[in-house]
Design a protein around this motif. Structure first.
Motif, PDB file in Angstrom:
ATOM      1  N   SER A   1       1.189  -1.491  -0.182  1.00 13.65           N
ATOM      2  CA  SER A   1       0.039   0.585  -0.237  1.00 13.65           C
ATOM      3  C   SER A   1       0.755   1.344  -0.034  1.00 13.65           C
ATOM      4  CB  SER A   1      -0.568   0.247   1.227  1.00 13.65           C
ATOM      5  OG  SER A   1      -1.130   1.334   1.404  1.00 13.65           O
ATOM      6  N   GLU A   2       0.436   1.917  -1.072  1.00 18.60           N
ATOM      7  CA  GLU A   2       1.672   3.478  -1.112  1.00 18.60           C
ATOM      8  C   GLU A   2       1.137   4.021   0.180  1.00 18.60           C
ATOM      9  OE1 GLU A   2       0.661   5.562  -4.347  1.00 18.60           O
ATOM     10  OE2 GLU A   2       1.985   6.711  -4.294  1.00 18.60           O
ATOM     11  N   GLU A   3      -0.273   4.286   0.685  1.00 10.49           N
ATOM     12  CA  GLU A   3      -0.493   5.210   1.798  1.00 10.49           C
ATOM     13  C   GLU A   3       0.058   5.002   2.879  1.00 10.49           C
ATOM     14  OE1 GLU A   3      -2.902   3.736  -0.181  1.00 10.49           O
ATOM     15  OE2 GLU A   3      -2.850   5.334  -2.078  1.00 10.49           O
ATOM     16  N   VAL A   4       0.039   2.988   2.981  1.00  9.37           N
ATOM     17  CA  VAL A   4       0.817   2.841   4.198  1.00  9.37           C
ATOM     18  C   VAL A   4       2.168   3.895   4.343  1.00  9.37           C
ATOM     19  CG1 VAL A   4       1.663   1.025   5.604  1.00  9.37           C
ATOM     20  CG2 VAL A   4      -0.476   1.163   5.106  1.00  9.37           C
ATOM     21  N   PHE A   5       2.715   3.587   3.337  1.00  5.66           N
ATOM     22  CA  PHE A   5       4.568   3.663   3.559  1.00  5.66           C
ATOM     23  C   PHE A   5       4.623   5.913   3.115  1.00  5.66           C
ATOM     24  CE2 PHE A   5       7.759   5.273   0.142  1.00  5.66           C
ATOM     25  CZ  PHE A   5       8.913   4.892   0.796  1.00  5.66           C
ATOM     26  N   ALA A   6       3.612   6.181   2.983  1.00  3.96           N
ATOM     27  CA  ALA A   6       3.170   7.396   3.011  1.00  3.96           C
ATOM     28  C   ALA A   6       2.898   8.299   4.048  1.00  3.96           C
ATOM     29  CB  ALA A   6       2.125   8.354   1.874  1.00  3.96           C
ATOM     30  N   LYS A   7       2.079   7.166   5.030  1.00  4.53           N
ATOM     31  CA  LYS A   7       2.622   8.036   6.325  1.00  4.53           C
ATOM     32  C   LYS A   7       3.408   7.846   7.204  1.00  4.53           C
ATOM     33  CE  LYS A   7      -1.232   7.396  10.429  1.00  4.53           C
ATOM     34  NZ  LYS A   7      -0.181   7.573  11.238  1.00  4.53           N
ATOM     35  N   ILE A   8       4.095   6.054   6.745  1.00  6.38           N
ATOM     36  CA  ILE A   8       5.091   6.498   7.967  1.00  6.38           C
ATOM     37  C   ILE A   8       6.331   7.712   7.531  1.00  6.38           C
ATOM     38  CG2 ILE A   8       7.365   4.865   8.176  1.00  6.38           C
ATOM     39  CD1 ILE A   8       4.594   2.408   7.411  1.00  6.38           C
ATOM     40  N   LYS A   9       6.222   7.697   6.159  1.00  6.06           N
ATOM     41  CA  LYS A   9       7.196   9.000   5.826  1.00  6.06           C
ATOM     42  C   LYS A   9       6.905  10.116   6.260  1.00  6.06           C
ATOM     43  CE  LYS A   9       9.210  10.524   1.446  1.00  6.06           C
ATOM     44  NZ  LYS A   9       9.095  10.608  -0.368  1.00  6.06           N
ATOM     45  N   LYS A  10       5.944  10.211   6.679  1.00  7.96           N
ATOM     46  CA  LYS A  10       5.480  11.164   7.094  1.00  7.96           C
ATOM     47  C   LYS A  10       5.383  11.249   8.225  1.00  7.96           C
ATOM     48  CE  LYS A  10       1.176  14.519   7.559  1.00  7.96           C
ATOM     49  NZ  LYS A  10       0.044  13.381   8.348  1.00  7.96           N
ATOM     50  N   ASP A  11       4.981  10.108   9.608  1.00  6.82           N
ATOM     51  CA  ASP A  11       5.604  10.349  10.703  1.00  6.82           C
ATOM     52  C   ASP A  11       6.945  10.558  10.985  1.00  6.82           C
ATOM     53  OD1 ASP A  11       2.564   9.903  10.483  1.00  6.82           O
ATOM     54  OD2 ASP A  11       2.603   7.762  11.459  1.00  6.82           O
ATOM     55  N   PHE A  12       7.245   9.875  10.707  1.00  9.97           N
ATOM     56  CA  PHE A  12       9.240   9.564  10.676  1.00  9.97           C
ATOM     57  C   PHE A  12       9.557  11.095  10.394  1.00  9.97           C
ATOM     58  CE2 PHE A  12      13.147   7.223  10.897  1.00  9.97           C
ATOM     59  CZ  PHE A  12      12.842   6.619  11.851  1.00  9.97           C
ATOM     60  N   SER A  13       9.048  11.159   9.284  1.00  8.55           N
ATOM     61  CA  SER A  13       9.827  12.959   8.833  1.00  8.55           C
ATOM     62  C   SER A  13       9.174  13.445   9.630  1.00  8.55           C
ATOM     63  CB  SER A  13       9.319  12.819   7.840  1.00  8.55           C
ATOM     64  OG  SER A  13       9.586  12.329   6.380  1.00  8.55           O
ATOM     65  N   ALA A  14       8.172  14.386  10.815  1.00  8.33           N
ATOM     66  CA  ALA A  14       7.943  15.251  11.935  1.00  8.33           C
ATOM     67  C   ALA A  14       8.958  14.765  12.671  1.00  8.33           C
ATOM     68  CB  ALA A  14       6.451  14.870  11.648  1.00  8.33           C
TER      69      ALA A  14
END
Lengths: 640, 300
Positions: free
Chosen positions: A169-182
């Motif tokens: 899932s692209e959404e799962v990856f995107a969310k992790i990317k966003k959370d971690f970048s924050a």
């Protein structure tokens, strides 16, 4: 000539192979993130796993009744670990591709092994942090990032694993990317990348996945590892050449062996030897393969100089116009690595570059919770805990902030009794506002918050008819600081105001009687005076502080604590002759004869204020006249 | 020179740094010399570390009396050529008692002639640091060993209680009687070693190169006949084109079939046929994790 693949001769292959770059990376992830599987895949795909290791792994797998080949067994080493099924220590693994040779420090990720992660990270140029796509960003992933950033790793790759289990899932990856970048924004990370992988299946590990994650347009993990540009990570500017060993095969040759820590050393360059400060020029850079005209960071060479100057192991060659800090006192972040907790009164050695010295843990300023990054009050550190410390070494250290120079900003602590390596340290830039002592007391501990004032400073001012100030009187020993201070106190008091003198003797006898005359203790002394003055001011009383306070930085810190708007610096400007004449303790005489050390202005520095609020010249005017002038000035400013 | 180092230059500089660190911090270091290719490389690095001065510590060969003739010949010439001081230690008592792997088994024999001899040699020589040519890529338990590996008074390694090792800051503090084993080649792989031998033209024992040799073929293994070997029924020596990937004691070191007669050919063969090198040392087949057990006892 023999041929290898693609029709190249073996000789041509060897030539090419010889030019490979080396990349050291660490990999962190928790037991179930599939880190060992990921590494196993990398090693396997890079043909790093030999056939008979494969065979013995097949046996091991059978014994453990695991069935199919378990890639994790490529990397999990020791017997005890195999029995427990977890990696418990740093394991080093090697593989190469035609572009680079890789050294992997495979480090365990669970909490009790912060120590090993730090060990693996210490030599790494890049870190791979594994995250389980199903679980998202967990506390421990943050911890891995924090430790990687603490250890100064310039490049971080976050491998989001088990994508196959979340339907790619692209959404799962995107969310992790966003959370971690924050979270990463709170840390000092230069280069952060994300790659979605499935270690088990091999998607995006070595080969780019073109089937399941068409939405991902970046490189595979291995491609990233091969292509990350590491050339600019080295510090090519600040020459630091710690002398490791002195070679004297005969009377005509004196060579200083070392590994260039940073910068470039060139034949003909003017260099300065620290701590002596003696200068010379580089005569030759000697190696068994012939002399070099220059040497770059990481190179082990032998340097000879034009002049015979006394240099030994632990000294450092630098450029005269680009000096490291030289001090016995350092501020540092410490990772405690021993089962035996930190003993604040313990006896330790510090090893930094090629220098080893006894040292004292001056102060544990606070502990950092690795999960929340909060600062907590603590009186010691336990295994795997991280804290901010102040250390005083017996010998002078030559260092740079770790952030600027990993080689000269790092150190280890060795327990003088057990000989164990008990801690790893990273030196902090001391000027940075965050690290000035006035923040010492700031913790997140709620109990330490000040009780809200029932009576405000404004109300006190009104009652007393004055806005309390701190008059900070600085000057040489016996210049007349105290004389001026008491004259001013009298002047203010007689005219209806309220002032109180804080001077060296008083403070030394009471509030500061635990302090010594070390550089660090002197700094602490000034800090306490500033805190006391601040309390007086808050009580509505004007404080008059009479202290040599020779360092501009220390006075600036005091101003910081007291509040710049009420800090008034008065400089007592007197010649050394005048001071010596009025010195009833015989300190100047002692210094002249050599018995007294550290006398400001004589055999220790005194930094006069650049722009004092007021100046008193005792050789030209009386103390009463000056006291009157100060009083008038305060009155005009509406403070009295 | 370019403004970057190649991987070999980095490895070389790291090893030199390690070797100098030991010379600077220890009173009585020694370099264990096993005659193999890794030893040849390690000695070359030591020469480089102190050039133009001689190597400031002796080489020590712990001899089992079971090495190949070619190895002894090479050892004596090599050390003489480079002007190194060679010391030899043998467990004379065990050798006189006729210790051999055929009667005692490889484990017991190794324990007496290698492990015990090494621990004794270090104790008797009062060495506080001993360099070894071991590499982390050789075997799984080595992957976790430190570069400065602490040994207690009886030479034991405790894998669970290793000193943390950070940056290039090695802890050289020990008490009397304790010692440190130092592995300057820790981060080298077999390919790196061969590549370096090629680049630097480092002399190695001729047994590494292929030629026709008298061998006994047993369970896919080629057993050399450098000394008396008890033969099983029906076994007889035959001429085989072969070479040795590692050198140890003749009763316990197998050869591999090979036609590689030069260093590049060896490297090429290695790239194609990838068999981990220690597998031709019979000793590792004894039990699962046998190297780790030996190391705990003080073996290199």
């Amino acid at each position: 000539m023999k041929k290898v693949n693609k029709g190249k001769t073996i000789e041509a292959f060897l030539k090419e192979n010889e030019q490979k770059e080396l990349l050291r990376f660490s990999s962190a992830g928790s037991v179930d993130d599939g880190k060992s599987t990921m590494l196993g895949h990398l090693l396997h795909d890079a043909k790093g796993v030999y056939e008979d290791q494969l065979a013995s792994i097949k046996n091991a797998s059978k014994q453990m009744a695991k069935g199919e080949i378990d890639y994790a067994l490529f990397t999990d080493g020791l017997k005890a670990e195999r029995e427990q099924g977890i990696t418990i220590d740093v394991a080093y693994r090697y593989f190469s591709t035609p572009k680079r040779k890789f050294i992997v420090a495979d480090t365990p990720g669970h909490e009790q092994y912060t120590r090993n992660m730090a060990t693996g990270a210490s030599t790494a140029q890049l870190a791979v942090i594994l995250i389980d796509a199903r679980l998202g960003v967990l506390t421990q992933s943050k911890r891995h990032l924090f430790i990687s950033s603490l250890m100064g790793i310039p490049h971080i790759i976050v491998a989001v694993n088990k994508m196959d289990l979340v339907d790619y899932s692209e959404e799962v990856f995107a969310k992790i990317k966003k959370d971690f970048s924050a979270f990463a924004r709170k840390l000092n990370i230069k280069d952060l990348r994300f790659v979605p992988i499935s270690a088990l299946v091999g998607d995006n590990v070595a080969a780019r996945d073109k089937e399941h994650m068409t939405w991902y347009e970046g490189e595979s993990l291995l491609e990233l590892l091969e292509n990350v540009y590491i050339g600019s990570d080295r510090n090519m500017v600040d020459l630091r050449y710690p002398v490791q060993y002195v070679l004297r095969p005969n009377l005509n040759f004196r060579g200083f062996c070392g590994q260039v820590a940073s910068g470039v050393i060139k034949v003909g360059d003017e260099v300065m030897a620290l701590p002596s400060g003696k200068r010379s020029h580089v005569k030759a850079i000697v190696t068994m393969d012939g002399d070099l005209d220059h040497a770059i960071p990481g190179q082990s060479v032998t340097v000879t100089l034009e002049d015979e100057i006394d240099i030994s192991r632990g000294d450092m060659l630098v450029r005269p116009n680009n000096l490291p800090q030289t001090d016995r006192h350092i501020e540092a972040t410490l990772i405690w690595m021993s089962e035996q907790p930190m003993d604040p009164n313990g006896s330790y050695f510090i090893k930094q570059t090629t220098m080893t010295s006894r040292c004292r843990l001056e102060k544990l300023r606070y502990r950092i919770d690795v999960n929340t990054l909060h600062r907590e009050k603590a009186d010691h550190l336990e295994l795997n805990e991280i804290g901010r410390v102040s250390i005083v070494s017996n010998r002078k250290l030559m260092f740079d902030p770790f952030e600027q120079n990993r080689a000269t900003g790092s150190f280890i602590l060795i327990d003088a009794i057990t000989n164990n390596t008990v801690a790893a340290g990273m030196i902090i830039r001391r000027e940075s506002a965050d690290d000035t002592p006035e923040l010492n007391g700031k913790t997140t501990d709620e109990r330490l918050r000040r009780h809200p004032d029932a009576v405000g400073t404004a109300e006190r001012s009104e009652r007393l008819g004055q806005i309390a100030q701190t008059i900070w009187v600085t000057g040489l020993v016996a210049s007349g600081k105290s004389d001026l201070a008491y004259a001013l106190e009298k002047e203010i008091f007689e005219k209806g105001g309220l002032a109180y003198v804080l001077d060296g003797e008083d403070m030394r006898l009471g509030l500061c009687r635990d302090l010594d005359f070390t550089a660090c203790d002197k700094a602490e002394h000034i800090r306490r005076v500033a805190e006391a003055a601040k309390l007086l001011n808050e009580a509505g009383v004007t404080a008059i502080c009479a202290f040599v306070s020779p360092f501009r930085k220390a006075r600036a810190q005091a101003a910081e604590i007291i509040g710049k708007d009420r800090f008034k610096e008065v400089y007592v400007k007197a010649s050394l002759e005048y001071c010596a004449k009025h010195d009833d303790k015989g300190l100047y005489k002692g210094a002249e004869e050599g018995g007294v050390k550290g006398l400001a202005g004589v055999n220790a520095p005194y930094e006069a204020p650049a722009a004092p609020w007021e100046t008193f010249e005792p050789e030209n005017e009386g103390k009463e006249a000056c006291a009157f002038r100060i009083f008038e000035k305060l009155r005009k400013e509406g403070k009295l | 020179m370019e403004d970057r180092l190649t991987h070999l230059q980095e490895l070389e500089s790291e090893s030199i740094h390690i070797i100098r660190e030991v010379a600077a911090e220890f009173a009585n270091p020694v370099m264990l010399y096993s005659i193999g290719k890794d030893s040849s490389v390690m000695v070359r690095l030591a020469q480089k570390a102190f050039y133009p001065a001689p190597i400031p510590f002796p080489l020590l060969h712990v001899d089992t009396n079971f090495k190949f003739h070619d190895m002894y010949a090479f050892r004596d010439k090599f050390c003489k050529d480079i002007g190194a001081e060679l010391r030899i230690y043998r467990n004379e008592e065990a050798i006189a008692a006729g210790t051999n792997p055929f009667d005692l088994g490889t484990q017991k024999c190794c324990s007496l002639l290698k492990t015990q001899a090494l621990v004794d040699a270090i104790r008797i020589g009062k060495y506080d640091a001993a360099f070894g040519g071991a590499r982390r890529d050789e075997e799984k338990s080595r992957a976790k060993e430190r570069i400065f590996s602490f040994r207690d008074e009886i030479g034991q390694w405790e894998p669970k209680n290793q000193r943390p090792e950070l940056w290039n800051l090695y802890n050289a503090k020990i008490n009397k009687g304790e010692s440190i084993r130092v592995f300057p080649l820790s981060n080298w792989t077999e390919l790196d070693v061969w590549q370096y031998i090629y680049k630097e033209n480092i002399p190695i024992v001729p047994m590494y190169f292929a030629k026709e040799r008298e061998m006994v073929v047993r369970d896919d293994m080629l057993i050399p006949l450098d000394g008396p070997i008890p033969l099983k029924k029906g076994e007889k020596p035959e001429k085989v084109m072969c070479r040795f990937r590692t050198l140890g004691c003749y009763p316990c070191t197998g050869a591999i079939r090979s036609t590689a007669k030069t260093v590049p050919e060896i490297i090429e063969e290695m790239m194609v046929v990838t068999i981990s090198e220690r597998s031709t040392r019979i000793i590792d087949h004894d039990t699962e994790g046998s190297m780790e057990i030996k190391k705990r006892e003080g073996y290199f």
